[in-house]
Motif scaffolding. Sequence first.
Motif, mmCIF file in Angstrom:
data_model
loop_
_atom_site.group_PDB
_atom_site.id
_atom_site.type_symbol
_atom_site.label_atom_id
_atom_site.label_comp_id
_atom_site.label_asym_id
_atom_site.label_seq_id
_atom_site.Cartn_x
_atom_site.Cartn_y
_atom_site.Cartn_z
ATOM 1 N N CYS A 88 0.804 -1.214 0.000
ATOM 2 C CA CYS A 88 0.000 0.000 0.000
ATOM 3 C C CYS A 88 0.840 1.268 0.000
ATOM 4 O O CYS A 88 0.313 2.353 -0.245
ATOM 5 N N HIS A 89 2.137 1.170 0.277
ATOM 6 C CA HIS A 89 3.021 2.334 0.262
ATOM 7 C C HIS A 89 4.012 2.274 -0.894
ATOM 8 O O HIS A 89 5.100 2.836 -0.812
ATOM 9 N N ASP A 90 3.637 1.596 -1.977
ATOM 10 C CA ASP A 90 4.571 1.417 -3.085
ATOM 11 C C ASP A 90 3.836 1.620 -4.405
ATOM 12 O O ASP A 90 2.607 1.756 -4.451
ATOM 13 N N GLY A 126 0.738 -4.904 -9.081
ATOM 14 C CA GLY A 126 -0.297 -5.921 -9.184
ATOM 15 C C GLY A 126 0.195 -7.289 -8.755
ATOM 16 O O GLY A 126 1.379 -7.500 -8.473
ATOM 17 N N LEU A 127 -0.708 -8.231 -8.694
ATOM 18 C CA LEU A 127 -0.388 -9.604 -8.314
ATOM 19 C C LEU A 127 0.466 -10.254 -9.399
ATOM 20 O O LEU A 127 0.128 -10.212 -10.579
ATOM 21 N N THR A 128 1.563 -10.865 -9.001
ATOM 22 C CA THR A 128 2.458 -11.504 -9.960
ATOM 23 C C THR A 128 2.065 -12.965 -10.165
ATOM 24 O O THR A 128 1.244 -13.526 -9.435
ATOM 25 N N GLY A 184 -1.281 -3.331 -1.632
ATOM 26 C CA GLY A 184 -1.678 -2.333 -2.609
ATOM 27 C C GLY A 184 -3.012 -2.668 -3.247
ATOM 28 O O GLY A 184 -3.345 -3.836 -3.472
ATOM 29 N N HIS A 185 -3.791 -1.645 -3.564
ATOM 30 C CA HIS A 185 -5.162 -1.859 -4.014
ATOM 31 C C HIS A 185 -5.235 -2.578 -5.355
ATOM 32 O O HIS A 185 -6.170 -3.363 -5.587
ATOM 33 N N ARG A 186 -4.281 -2.326 -6.248
ATOM 34 C CA ARG A 186 -4.283 -3.037 -7.520
ATOM 35 C C ARG A 186 -4.072 -4.531 -7.291
ATOM 36 O O ARG A 186 -4.762 -5.377 -7.891
ATOM 37 N N THR A 187 -3.145 -4.857 -6.418
ATOM 38 C CA THR A 187 -2.908 -6.263 -6.087
ATOM 39 C C THR A 187 -4.127 -6.872 -5.416
ATOM 40 O O THR A 187 -4.524 -8.009 -5.714
ATOM 41 N N VAL A 188 -4.759 -6.124 -4.515
ATOM 42 C CA VAL A 188 -5.938 -6.630 -3.811
ATOM 43 C C VAL A 188 -7.037 -7.001 -4.797
ATOM 44 O O VAL A 188 -7.655 -8.076 -4.697
#
Length: 344
Positions: free
Chosen positions: A145-147, A151-153, A176-180
């Motif tokens: 969330c601080h980077d 996204g999820l790899t 991070g929200h994109r990964t979430v």
Amino acid sequence: MTDPAAIAEARAMLDTMLVWDNHACLPMRPEDDSFMPELERFRTAGADVVSVNIGFGPYPLLHHLRMAASFRRWIALHADRYQLVGSLEDIAAARAAGRLGIFFDVEGMAPLDEGDHGMVGLLYDIGVRWMLVAYNRNNAAGGGCHDDDPGLTQYGRELLAEMKRVGMLVCCSHTGHRTVRAVFEAAENPVIFSHSNPLALAQHARNIPDDLIRACAATGGVIGINGISFFLRPNASPAQGVAHAIDHVVQLVGIDHAGIGLDYVFDQVELAQELESKRHTFPDPEAYAGLLTMAAPEDLPAIAAELTALGYAREDIAKVFGGNWQRVAGQVWKAPSNLQTQAT
């Protein structure tokens, strides 16, 4: 809510229900068990089960394993009051015996960056029941969330599949929200936020927007509200802030998707040192100064009293205080192959 009678009534009510705090932080010093007796504060406040982290963010895998070994040994040496739990049956047995049930969590997949998928099963077998994807910063699995969240790899997807296989819950706090969003798309089991608060009530990068709360609920998951004052509604006491954050989640997605993960840190001297020494992990000291004010285990009855004052019925409070965590654990956890804690 300062009425002692209302808080005492709430404390008595907690004795009639399963009380489950899904995240607490003990010192990250293997073999230093000086803070372990403070777990008694959870028992005194009415808690039946608590998740304790064995590491976060930049700590290497060996450090996580050493912390788990240290905690397991202490629990085994104090089996009259505490029990390592890995199943709902264990939790029921511990509660019936008057013991505080304890399991472990891992804050971020960074310790598994080298690609050893087999460590997921080992972590599960030693007591880890949920693991979050990224702790504030990016790792090989996904973004923090601080980077600049990429996204999820593919490796992250492989770890999610392994977690599903062994029965470990996936957590998206600190991520991070994109990964979430990618985790929710890939998830075949309920996904949780073990200790995350609504962005609508407090603007902070650690908090989550309403669309992610809805998406989490759509997986069947639970949003655990933490007691860190900086992540709660301004100008509220910790108990009031937690109750109003719970109410925000409930109004948004329903009573079945709110829980408690206070994120209480027992050694606040160590916390201050971590904030100072790990500026990469905690990039804005001012943004994290509020971490030093938080809801403690002793605030659990006051939180229940605040929910009662907001109009919540006993059966609804029972879901928030433990029933919802019990449901998702029952859907995901599997029988461990090795969860013995016999002192040597």
